[in-house]
Design a protein around this motif. Sequence first.
Motif, PDB file in Angstrom:
ATOM      1  N   CYS A  90      17.541  -4.073  32.067  1.00 16.54           N
ATOM      2  CA  CYS A  90      18.546  -3.064  31.735  1.00 16.54           C
ATOM      3  C   CYS A  90      18.424  -1.824  32.607  1.00 16.54           C
ATOM      4  O   CYS A  90      19.382  -1.063  32.779  1.00 16.54           O
ATOM      5  CB  CYS A  90      18.428  -2.678  30.266  1.00 16.54           C
ATOM      6  SG  CYS A  90      16.961  -1.701  29.848  1.00 16.54           S
ATOM      7  N   GLY A  91      17.228  -1.561  33.139  1.00 13.82           N
ATOM      8  CA  GLY A  91      17.006  -0.395  33.988  1.00 13.82           C
ATOM      9  C   GLY A  91      16.762   0.890  33.223  1.00 13.82           C
ATOM     10  O   GLY A  91      16.452   1.925  33.836  1.00 13.82           O
ATOM     11  N   GLY A  92      16.873   0.851  31.884  1.00 16.95           N
ATOM     12  CA  GLY A  92      16.766   2.094  31.134  1.00 16.95           C
ATOM     13  C   GLY A  92      15.679   2.145  30.077  1.00 16.95           C
ATOM     14  O   GLY A  92      15.379   3.218  29.553  1.00 16.95           O
ATOM     15  N   CYS A  93      15.066   0.994  29.750  1.00 16.03           N
ATOM     16  CA  CYS A  93      14.035   0.994  28.712  1.00 16.03           C
ATOM     17  C   CYS A  93      12.707   1.476  29.282  1.00 16.03           C
ATOM     18  O   CYS A  93      12.575   1.718  30.486  1.00 16.03           O
ATOM     19  CB  CYS A  93      13.882  -0.396  28.102  1.00 16.03           C
ATOM     20  SG  CYS A  93      13.160  -1.616  29.237  1.00 16.03           S
ATOM     21  N   ALA A  95       9.809  -0.110  29.710  1.00 17.93           N
ATOM     22  CA  ALA A  95       9.217  -1.019  30.693  1.00 17.93           C
ATOM     23  C   ALA A  95       9.905  -0.898  32.045  1.00 17.93           C
ATOM     24  O   ALA A  95       9.247  -0.863  33.090  1.00 17.93           O
ATOM     25  CB  ALA A  95       9.288  -2.462  30.190  1.00 17.93           C
ATOM     26  N   CYS A  96      11.227  -0.842  32.028  1.00 16.47           N
ATOM     27  CA  CYS A  96      11.959  -0.713  33.293  1.00 16.47           C
ATOM     28  C   CYS A  96      11.632   0.608  33.989  1.00 16.47           C
ATOM     29  O   CYS A  96      11.538   0.665  35.220  1.00 16.47           O
ATOM     30  CB  CYS A  96      13.464  -0.827  33.046  1.00 16.47           C
ATOM     31  SG  CYS A  96      14.024  -2.501  32.659  1.00 16.47           S
ATOM     32  N   SER A  97      11.433   1.667  33.209  1.00 17.27           N
ATOM     33  CA  SER A  97      11.098   2.954  33.815  1.00 17.27           C
ATOM     34  C   SER A  97       9.745   2.917  34.498  1.00 17.27           C
ATOM     35  O   SER A  97       9.475   3.700  35.410  1.00 17.27           O
ATOM     36  CB  SER A  97      11.112   4.064  32.751  1.00 17.27           C
ATOM     37  OG  SER A  97       9.982   3.978  31.895  1.00 17.27           O
ATOM     38  N   LEU A  98       8.878   1.970  34.077  1.00 16.87           N
ATOM     39  CA  LEU A  98       7.567   1.798  34.711  1.00 16.87           C
ATOM     40  C   LEU A  98       7.614   0.800  35.858  1.00 16.87           C
ATOM     41  O   LEU A  98       6.587   0.534  36.489  1.00 16.87           O
ATOM     42  CB  LEU A  98       6.553   1.320  33.661  1.00 16.87           C
ATOM     43  CG  LEU A  98       6.268   2.272  32.493  1.00 16.87           C
ATOM     44  CD1 LEU A  98       5.354   1.591  31.482  1.00 16.87           C
ATOM     45  CD2 LEU A  98       5.650   3.567  32.996  1.00 16.87           C
ATOM     46  N   GLY A  99       8.782   0.229  36.113  1.00 18.34           N
ATOM     47  CA  GLY A  99       8.903  -0.785  37.154  1.00 18.34           C
ATOM     48  C   GLY A  99       8.520  -2.172  36.688  1.00 18.34           C
ATOM     49  O   GLY A  99       8.465  -3.104  37.487  1.00 18.34           O
ATOM     50  N   CYS A 104      11.357  -6.085  30.269  1.00 20.13           N
ATOM     51  CA  CYS A 104      12.514  -5.332  29.785  1.00 20.13           C
ATOM     52  C   CYS A 104      12.787  -5.616  28.313  1.00 20.13           C
ATOM     53  O   CYS A 104      12.899  -6.784  27.904  1.00 20.13           O
ATOM     54  CB  CYS A 104      13.747  -5.684  30.618  1.00 20.13           C
ATOM     55  SG  CYS A 104      15.274  -4.913  30.018  1.00 20.13           S
ATOM     56  N   ALA A 105      12.892  -4.547  27.526  1.00 23.36           N
ATOM     57  CA  ALA A 105      13.103  -4.689  26.085  1.00 23.36           C
ATOM     58  C   ALA A 105      14.491  -5.228  25.747  1.00 23.36           C
ATOM     59  O   ALA A 105      14.709  -5.733  24.643  1.00 23.36           O
ATOM     60  CB  ALA A 105      12.903  -3.338  25.401  1.00 23.36           C
ATOM     61  N   ASN A 106      15.416  -5.128  26.683  1.00 27.16           N
ATOM     62  CA  ASN A 106      16.803  -5.500  26.400  1.00 27.16           C
ATOM     63  C   ASN A 106      17.282  -6.715  27.192  1.00 27.16           C
ATOM     64  O   ASN A 106      18.470  -7.022  27.188  1.00 27.16           O
ATOM     65  CB  ASN A 106      17.719  -4.306  26.702  1.00 27.16           C
ATOM     66  CG  ASN A 106      17.360  -3.094  25.867  1.00 27.16           C
ATOM     67  OD1 ASN A 106      17.267  -3.174  24.648  1.00 27.16           O
ATOM     68  ND2 ASN A 106      17.121  -1.958  26.526  1.00 27.16           N
TER      69      ASN A 106
END
Length: 360
Positions: A90-93, A95-99, A104-106
């Motif tokens: 998703c790029g926004g959760c 996990a995604c913010s950590l790369g 990804c949660a979504n």
Amino acid sequence: MVRAAVLPAVGAPLEIADIDLPDPGPGQIRVRLAAAGVCHSDLSLSDGTMRVPVPAVLGHEGAGTVVAVGEDITHVRPEDGVVLNWAPSCGGCHACSLGEVWLCANALNGAADVYAHRRSDGTDLHPGLNVAAFAEETVVPAGCVLPVPDGVPLTDAALLGCAVLTGYGAVHHSARVRPGETVAVYGVGGVGLAALQAARIAGASRIVAVDVSPAKEELARGAGATDYLVASDNTAREIRALTGKQGVDVAVECVGRAATIRTAWDSTRRGGRTTVVGIGGKDQQVTFNALEIFHWGRTLSGCVYGDSDPARDLPVLAEHVRAGRLDLGALVTERIALEGIPAAFENMLAGKGGRALVVF
């Protein structure tokens, strides 16, 4: 109307049925499948080890050709070859913010709420793992397709969607195998075969393949194994004997069973790394005592999707394919029709063969 393999209920046999597909709406893409791999995750969904709403169309490892696109789709066009990406980030959760896009949660949220495959009687069908690849055609969200890299045959490209990203990533991203290290791979199925090739590409000096089936030795050695062991109560001891009584630097477990995880840990040297790729059930309990955790100084880690980012890793894998270092076809031991999926499940349960590939 297209043909698909439908899971009517958890634990029930798959049914080959005609289903209706919607036209792609905004942000959606319709894909005609060229091939779909039969993965152990599909078996885990069908038997209830992993949850999936039912009835459902399973299949998540696929590639095909774009038939039609909805509004606002610009990264692919009709007639483009694409690999299905079953876990779009998703790029926004967090996990995604950590790369860590593989966490990804979504990734698995929302696809079924946007559209529905349907039986001819109007019953909604859940698209298993977002993409419903066990069908002649499917409709997916825009994030679920990536262009097939140049030089990769479309049918073989299906394997990039899960088995290769997972096996290669387990070796290169999770375990981070270095040139000259020793590696053991437990389970010579599709993911295990990819992990063996990845260990060879990484420059491992000794690669030990372990499986319950003696018949897989030739397959394993063809993928890069220098040694082959039939799994037994003595496997860890045999691996230590092959490695100067030390154990391997890295063990990659591709089975998902408590006993195999424990053996992989026991076969790893002091200070080594054990990476668990296989998906086990909640009933599979692995035990360690506190003293051995301290004494051995080993690392035990889970590995989701090979810690891979498909957008980043597909071009890398394609370069290995073009250079002849990665042989996608060598993972496939059977090419089947949709009707052959139940038998492929049975073969997996019996520990037979590598990857079965549904070819449309």
